[in-house]
Scaffold this active site. Sequence first.
Site, short mmCIF file in Angstrom:
data_model
loop_
_atom_site.label_atom_id
_atom_site.label_comp_id
_atom_site.label_asym_id
_atom_site.label_seq_id
_atom_site.Cartn_x
_atom_site.Cartn_y
_atom_site.Cartn_z
N TRP A 133 17.12 23.79 15.67
CA TRP A 133 18.52 23.49 15.36
C TRP A 133 18.57 22.34 14.34
O TRP A 133 17.88 21.34 14.51
CB TRP A 133 19.25 23.11 16.66
CG TRP A 133 20.70 22.73 16.49
CD1 TRP A 133 21.61 23.32 15.67
CD2 TRP A 133 21.39 21.68 17.16
NE1 TRP A 133 22.84 22.70 15.81
CE2 TRP A 133 22.73 21.70 16.72
CE3 TRP A 133 21.01 20.72 18.12
CZ2 TRP A 133 23.69 20.80 17.18
CZ3 TRP A 133 21.96 19.84 18.58
CH2 TRP A 133 23.29 19.88 18.12
N LYS A 169 29.38 26.15 24.92
CA LYS A 169 29.41 27.59 24.67
C LYS A 169 29.77 28.37 25.93
O LYS A 169 30.65 29.22 25.89
CB LYS A 169 28.05 28.09 24.16
CG LYS A 169 27.35 27.15 23.21
CD LYS A 169 27.94 27.14 21.84
CE LYS A 169 27.66 25.84 21.14
NZ LYS A 169 26.84 25.88 19.98
N ASP A 197 16.09 21.87 25.93
CA ASP A 197 17.45 21.89 25.39
C ASP A 197 18.10 23.19 25.85
O ASP A 197 17.70 24.27 25.43
CB ASP A 197 17.41 21.81 23.86
CG ASP A 197 18.80 21.66 23.27
OD1 ASP A 197 19.79 21.67 24.04
OD2 ASP A 197 18.92 21.55 22.03
N1 PMP Z 1 21.36 22.20 21.26
C1 PMP Z 1 21.44 23.35 20.59
C2 PMP Z 1 20.22 24.18 20.42
C3 PMP Z 1 22.66 23.75 20.06
O1 PMP Z 1 22.74 24.91 19.38
C4 PMP Z 1 23.80 22.94 20.23
C5 PMP Z 1 25.13 23.33 19.68
N2 PMP Z 1 25.15 23.91 18.45
C6 PMP Z 1 23.66 21.76 20.95
C7 PMP Z 1 22.42 21.42 21.46
C8 PMP Z 1 24.78 20.78 21.14
O2 PMP Z 1 25.89 21.25 21.74
P1 PMP Z 1 27.20 20.38 21.90
O3 PMP Z 1 28.21 20.98 21.01
O4 PMP Z 1 27.52 20.54 23.35
O5 PMP Z 1 26.90 18.96 21.54
#
Ligand code: PMP
Length: 397
Positions: free
Chosen positions: A130, A246, A211
């Site tokens: 990410w 999500k 994660d």
């Molecule tokens: N980790 C991963 C792999 C993600 O894809 C995301 C969101 N795109 C997050 C963490 C963070 O999510 P949040 O919007 O809850 O901060």
Amino acid sequence: MLDQLELAPPDAILGLTEAFNHDSNSNKINLSVGVYKNEQGVTPILPSVKEAERRILSEESTKSYLPISGLATYSQRVMELLFGADHGLLKAGRAVSVQTPGGTGALRVAADFIKTRLPTNKIWTSAPTWANHPNIFAAAGLEQDSYPYLDPATNGLNLEGMLACIDQMSAGDVILLHGCCHNPSGIDPTADQWKEIASRVQSRGLLPLVDFAYQGFSEGIEQDARGLHAICEQVAEVLIASSYSKNFGLYRERIGALTAVGGDSAAAAAALSHLKACIRCNYSNPPAHGAEIVQTILGDASLRQQWEAELTEMRDRINGMRDLFVKTMKEQAPDRNFEFIRTQRGMFSFSGLTKEQVTQLRDEDSIYIVGSGRINVAGITPANIDQLCSAISKVIS
Ligand code: PMP
């Protein structure tokens, strides 16, 4: 001094949405940021969330601060969702959870904790990962390196490369693993591969940071925790960053959690005390609303059942769009095989599109995809599929 500053580059993913918002083409398509959309292209509020909010608003009696670690009941529900209510780890008091502002907040608290409280300074992330991971870990001052993950030749997992790299890591290093629905590739290890990974992580003496931002988006709540459970079976100490952006659709409420598993309850309690110290000098204590929603839903049998059905609907829609995409691409570009999209899981897929093709799609057809070729499958709808696939077949031909 501010006039000495040059413009900072826009965020790799959220910057694209800014550009999308400024695009006047009425047929524009945004497949960049990881946000679920329904068939109408709308990011809905789940009905279970609406009902929980109604209850919370009618019952709330104060706006005083939450504790540094957040709501205690929420933390308990988080751990039960991760492990199942009867898990031995929970009975032994080996796990503690703190409420955080989103999964990003959990990752940042984890990074500060690692940097300031643990002997190690190094974290390994998958290649690719990410796009915000490197920013978060750099901000905390961690040293970073990456391990092989995606095999571009097969668009599958490079397990051999990953394991060989793990064998080279130093004892005590942190390894970040995506719990499920790997972002950006959509490629997850199988149950047996997870066991193999867990065993190597254990024998190298690494600290896994899992994660877990998409629990329930691959196969189901319990099935998606398979990798986490395989790790916890073999590794005594584990950190887990949860996000409910999500699976509860609570993006803007900023709700997540950081869970620490220790070898015994004393180690877990010590970890909790340090996590609290890391939080206090950062954002002091978390916002309440998202945690109240999650704990209300998870603590009420019928709301929980409703939420699971809503989550299943989101998951099924995404998987249905994977099938439709593969089918439509087969019609539009029969020479190119997109079958791998069907086996990938979660919101994202690596489309295999090059940076140039991605730029062409944006400039000529107002289709917004991240430069790496990652597409948000949840942004595809029956209404935009033909336009999308014909534009893609045009740039790849
Ligand atoms: N980790 C991963 C792999 C993600 O894809 C995301 C969101 N795109 C997050 C963490 C963070 O999510 P949040 O919007 O809850 O901060």
